[in-house]
Write a protein that holds these residues in place. Structure first.
Motif, PDB file in Angstrom:
ATOM      1  N   THR A 142       1.008  -1.140   0.599  1.00 28.24           N
ATOM      2  CA  THR A 142      -0.015   0.343   0.001  1.00 28.24           C
ATOM      3  C   THR A 142       0.851   1.654   0.028  1.00 28.24           C
ATOM      4  O   THR A 142       2.191   1.272   0.293  1.00 28.24           O
ATOM      5  N   MET A 143      -0.111   2.040  -0.645  1.00 22.46           N
ATOM      6  CA  MET A 143       1.084   3.619  -0.341  1.00 22.46           C
ATOM      7  C   MET A 143       0.442   4.733   0.732  1.00 22.46           C
ATOM      8  O   MET A 143      -0.890   4.887   1.259  1.00 22.46           O
ATOM      9  N   SER A 144       1.603   5.366   1.648  1.00 25.15           N
ATOM     10  CA  SER A 144       1.468   6.111   2.543  1.00 25.15           C
ATOM     11  C   SER A 144       2.074   7.376   2.329  1.00 25.15           C
ATOM     12  O   SER A 144       3.253   7.201   1.338  1.00 25.15           O
ATOM     13  N   TYR A 145       2.546   8.212   3.365  1.00 26.97           N
ATOM     14  CA  TYR A 145       2.615   9.349   3.057  1.00 26.97           C
ATOM     15  C   TYR A 145       3.773   9.694   4.579  1.00 26.97           C
ATOM     16  O   TYR A 145       3.101   9.044   5.808  1.00 26.97           O
ATOM     17  N   LEU A 146       4.528  10.571   4.281  1.00 28.90           N
ATOM     18  CA  LEU A 146       5.598  11.342   6.305  1.00 28.90           C
ATOM     19  C   LEU A 146       4.093  11.795   6.435  1.00 28.90           C
ATOM     20  O   LEU A 146       4.744  11.528   8.430  1.00 28.90           O
ATOM     21  N   GLY A 147       3.033  12.262   6.451  1.00 28.14           N
ATOM     22  CA  GLY A 147       2.132  13.001   6.845  1.00 28.14           C
ATOM     23  C   GLY A 147       1.887  11.869   8.280  1.00 28.14           C
ATOM     24  O   GLY A 147       1.183  12.098   8.596  1.00 28.14           O
ATOM     25  N   ALA A 148       2.127  10.897   7.915  1.00 30.27           N
ATOM     26  CA  ALA A 148       1.208   9.283   8.894  1.00 30.27           C
ATOM     27  C   ALA A 148       2.034   9.584  10.475  1.00 30.27           C
ATOM     28  O   ALA A 148       2.121   9.107  11.162  1.00 30.27           O
ATOM     29  N   ASP A 149       3.554  10.117  10.193  1.00 31.46           N
ATOM     30  CA  ASP A 149       4.105  10.006  10.972  1.00 31.46           C
ATOM     31  C   ASP A 149       4.794  11.153  12.309  1.00 31.46           C
ATOM     32  O   ASP A 149       5.545  11.295  13.498  1.00 31.46           O
ATOM     33  N   GLU A 150       4.416  12.585  11.428  1.00 33.46           N
ATOM     34  CA  GLU A 150       4.803  13.643  11.686  1.00 33.46           C
ATOM     35  C   GLU A 150       3.465  14.797  10.779  1.00 33.46           C
ATOM     36  O   GLU A 150       3.162  14.278   9.753  1.00 33.46           O
ATOM     37  N   VAL A 151       3.608  15.795  11.435  1.00 34.79           N
ATOM     38  CA  VAL A 151       2.863  16.753  11.790  1.00 34.79           C
ATOM     39  C   VAL A 151       3.015  17.653   9.753  1.00 34.79           C
ATOM     40  O   VAL A 151       4.032  18.001   9.710  1.00 34.79           O
ATOM     41  N   VAL A 152       2.224  17.102   8.582  1.00 31.47           N
ATOM     42  CA  VAL A 152       2.810  17.601   7.144  1.00 31.47           C
ATOM     43  C   VAL A 152       2.234  19.470   6.918  1.00 31.47           C
ATOM     44  O   VAL A 152       0.847  18.793   7.598  1.00 31.47           O
ATOM     45  N   GLU A 153       2.138  20.036   6.617  1.00 31.64           N
ATOM     46  CA  GLU A 153       1.068  21.335   6.932  1.00 31.64           C
ATOM     47  C   GLU A 153       0.116  21.194   5.341  1.00 31.64           C
ATOM     48  O   GLU A 153       0.811  20.440   4.583  1.00 31.64           O
ATOM     49  N   ASN A 154      -1.462  20.903   6.106  1.00 38.40           N
ATOM     50  CA  ASN A 154      -2.669  21.287   4.839  1.00 38.40           C
ATOM     51  C   ASN A 154      -2.439  19.914   4.595  1.00 38.40           C
ATOM     52  O   ASN A 154      -3.115  19.537   3.446  1.00 38.40           O
ATOM     53  N   TYR A 155      -1.676  18.505   5.420  1.00 40.47           N
ATOM     54  CA  TYR A 155      -1.988  17.759   5.245  1.00 40.47           C
ATOM     55  C   TYR A 155      -3.390  16.699   5.929  1.00 40.47           C
ATOM     56  O   TYR A 155      -4.122  16.044   5.862  1.00 40.47           O
ATOM     57  N   GLY A 156      -3.939  17.310   6.987  1.00 43.12           N
ATOM     58  CA  GLY A 156      -5.150  17.638   7.331  1.00 43.12           C
ATOM     59  C   GLY A 156      -5.552  16.061   7.832  1.00 43.12           C
ATOM     60  O   GLY A 156      -4.418  15.231   8.009  1.00 43.12           O
ATOM     61  N   ILE A 157      -6.738  16.162   7.564  1.00 45.67           N
ATOM     62  CA  ILE A 157      -7.268  14.094   7.981  1.00 45.67           C
ATOM     63  C   ILE A 157      -6.177  12.986   7.590  1.00 45.67           C
ATOM     64  O   ILE A 157      -6.738  12.308   8.471  1.00 45.67           O
ATOM     65  N   MET A 158      -6.276  13.561   6.509  1.00 45.71           N
ATOM     66  CA  MET A 158      -5.144  12.478   5.365  1.00 45.71           C
ATOM     67  C   MET A 158      -3.952  11.624   6.076  1.00 45.71           C
ATOM     68  O   MET A 158      -3.530  10.278   6.067  1.00 45.71           O
ATOM     69  N   GLY A 159      -3.316  12.975   8.056  1.00 43.61           N
ATOM     70  CA  GLY A 159      -2.793  11.962   8.303  1.00 43.61           C
ATOM     71  C   GLY A 159      -2.442  11.131   9.692  1.00 43.61           C
ATOM     72  O   GLY A 159      -2.108   9.793   9.239  1.00 43.61           O
ATOM     73  N   PRO A 160      -3.216  10.705   9.944  1.00 46.29           N
ATOM     74  CA  PRO A 160      -3.970   9.996  10.653  1.00 46.29           C
ATOM     75  C   PRO A 160      -4.761   9.418  10.495  1.00 46.29           C
ATOM     76  O   PRO A 160      -4.501   7.692  10.660  1.00 46.29           O
ATOM     77  N   VAL A 161      -5.396   8.994   9.136  1.00 49.40           N
ATOM     78  CA  VAL A 161      -5.747   7.924   8.267  1.00 49.40           C
ATOM     79  C   VAL A 161      -4.242   7.123   7.928  1.00 49.40           C
ATOM     80  O   VAL A 161      -4.763   5.849   7.851  1.00 49.40           O
ATOM     81  N   LYS A 162      -3.597   7.770   7.040  1.00 45.71           N
ATOM     82  CA  LYS A 162      -2.297   7.222   6.169  1.00 45.71           C
ATOM     83  C   LYS A 162      -1.458   6.679   7.968  1.00 45.71           C
ATOM     84  O   LYS A 162      -1.334   5.290   7.971  1.00 45.71           O
ATOM     85  N   ALA A 163      -2.141   7.070   9.159  1.00 45.61           N
ATOM     86  CA  ALA A 163      -1.351   6.642   9.937  1.00 45.61           C
ATOM     87  C   ALA A 163      -1.807   5.105  10.622  1.00 45.61           C
ATOM     88  O   ALA A 163      -1.476   3.543  10.682  1.00 45.61           O
ATOM     89  N   ALA A 164      -3.093   4.907  10.620  1.00 44.96           N
ATOM     90  CA  ALA A 164      -4.096   4.003  10.772  1.00 44.96           C
ATOM     91  C   ALA A 164      -3.555   3.076   9.513  1.00 44.96           C
ATOM     92  O   ALA A 164      -3.937   1.657   9.989  1.00 44.96           O
ATOM     93  N   LEU A 165      -3.179   3.452   8.417  1.00 47.47           N
ATOM     94  CA  LEU A 165      -2.923   2.298   7.002  1.00 47.47           C
ATOM     95  C   LEU A 165      -1.591   1.703   7.893  1.00 47.47           C
ATOM     96  O   LEU A 165      -1.354   0.612   7.428  1.00 47.47           O
ATOM     97  N   GLN A 166      -1.184   2.406   8.030  1.00 49.33           N
ATOM     98  CA  GLN A 166       0.557   1.832   8.318  1.00 49.33           C
ATOM     99  C   GLN A 166       0.710   0.820   9.467  1.00 49.33           C
ATOM    100  O   GLN A 166       1.540   0.006   9.683  1.00 49.33           O
ATOM    101  N   SER A 167      -0.472   0.893  10.410  1.00 54.85           N
ATOM    102  CA  SER A 167      -0.711   0.559  11.270  1.00 54.85           C
ATOM    103  C   SER A 167      -1.282  -0.721  11.370  1.00 54.85           C
ATOM    104  O   SER A 167      -0.475  -2.149  11.305  1.00 54.85           O
ATOM    105  N   ALA A 168      -1.805  -0.920  10.697  1.00 56.49           N
ATOM    106  CA  ALA A 168      -2.925  -2.318   9.716  1.00 56.49           C
ATOM    107  C   ALA A 168      -1.786  -2.707   8.753  1.00 56.49           C
ATOM    108  O   ALA A 168      -1.966  -4.170   9.285  1.00 56.49           O
TER     109      ALA A 168
END
Length: 255
Positions: A142-168
């Motif tokens: 699957t594809m994630s992004y650094l915003g899952a690991d740290e706050v990236v400006e303007n990434y918004g709710i996709m940060g928590p969503v991608k964090a969940a994806l990485q944990s899954a």
């Protein structure tokens, strides 16, 4: 050093020739794999069909993960035709614009749940359907992004969503490992894809990646594809559960 001759894989998420999923599909094909590609809907089909044809895809199937039973139909077709599946790429993400462009604390319940369902839980559902077809093991990406690991400006709710994806991804790697099924999240640096165009000031993110990454360059969909081809190959059978960064080293640079 490796090839994918005799392997069969499903690639989900090709929208156009700038898609990360397309970069992966090209790499798989060049290494000898047989492919199945999906398209989102009738509007997307004319943009994706020529790409599927250029890759000689054996199957070109509709898949909107929000539509009941479409995902099951895709895997049923592959089971009937191929009888097995060696690898799968999940490269889809979505969040409603109002929720994506606002603060996380202002996100709507429905918007958050929809983003989580399409972007994260759909990978879990695909893994469940792929499991019985991976009789001799396989690989799920699957594809994630650094915003899952740290706050990236303007990434918004996709940060928590991608964090969940990485944990899954990690939990599924643990659960499916005994069957020889490996699971990874690939985390590319900023790429100008259709999905990325919805993020505010994305040009700034790309420029910052060039300036601050150790290699001072952006990655391409072909770079991501080469990594994906390696991960699904037999050369990488001892690797699983990782979030693998391909961003010129940007992830090691402090904010």
């Amino acid at each position: 050093m490796f090839n994918l001759n005799g392997k069969k894989g499903l690639v989900v998420g090709v929208a156009n020739d700038k898609s990360i999923a397309y970069g992966c599909a090209k790499a798989f094909k060049s290494c000898g794999a047989e492919l199945a590609l999906t398209f989102l809907n009738a509007k997307a089909e004319p943009h994706v069909r020529p790409l599927a044809e250029s890759l000689g895809a054996s199957h070109f199937l509709p898949l909107d993960v929000e539509q009941p039973e479409q995902m099951e139909a895709v895997f049923a077709t592959l089971e009937k035709s191929w009888g097995k599946l060696d690898f799968l790429v999940h490269s889809i993400a979505f969040a409603p614009q109002n929720d994506l462009h606002g603060r996380v604390v202002d996100s709507s319940r429905d918007g958050f749940l929809r983003a989580m369902d399409i972007s994260a839980h759909s990978f879990v559902r695909m893994a469940k359907l792929a499991e019985p077809l991976m009789k001799d093991g396989g690989c799920l990406l699957t594809m994630s992004y650094l915003g899952a690991d740290e706050v990236v400006e303007n990434y918004g709710i996709m940060g928590p969503v991608k964090a969940a994806l990485q944990s899954a991804t990690r939990y599924m790697a643990s659960e499916l490992g005994p069957k020889g099924i490996r699971v990874h999240a690939i985390s590319p640096g900023p790429l100008l894809t259709r999905a990325a165009s919805g993020i505010a000031n994305f040009d700034h993110l790309m420029q910052d990646a060039i300036e601050r990454s150790p290699l001072h360059r952006l990655v391409s969909i072909d770079d991501v594809g080469a990594l994906a081809a390696y991960l699904v190959s037999d050369v990488a059978t001892t690797l699983t559960g990782g979030t693998i960064y391909i961003d010129g080293g940007y992830n090691i640079v402090g904010g």
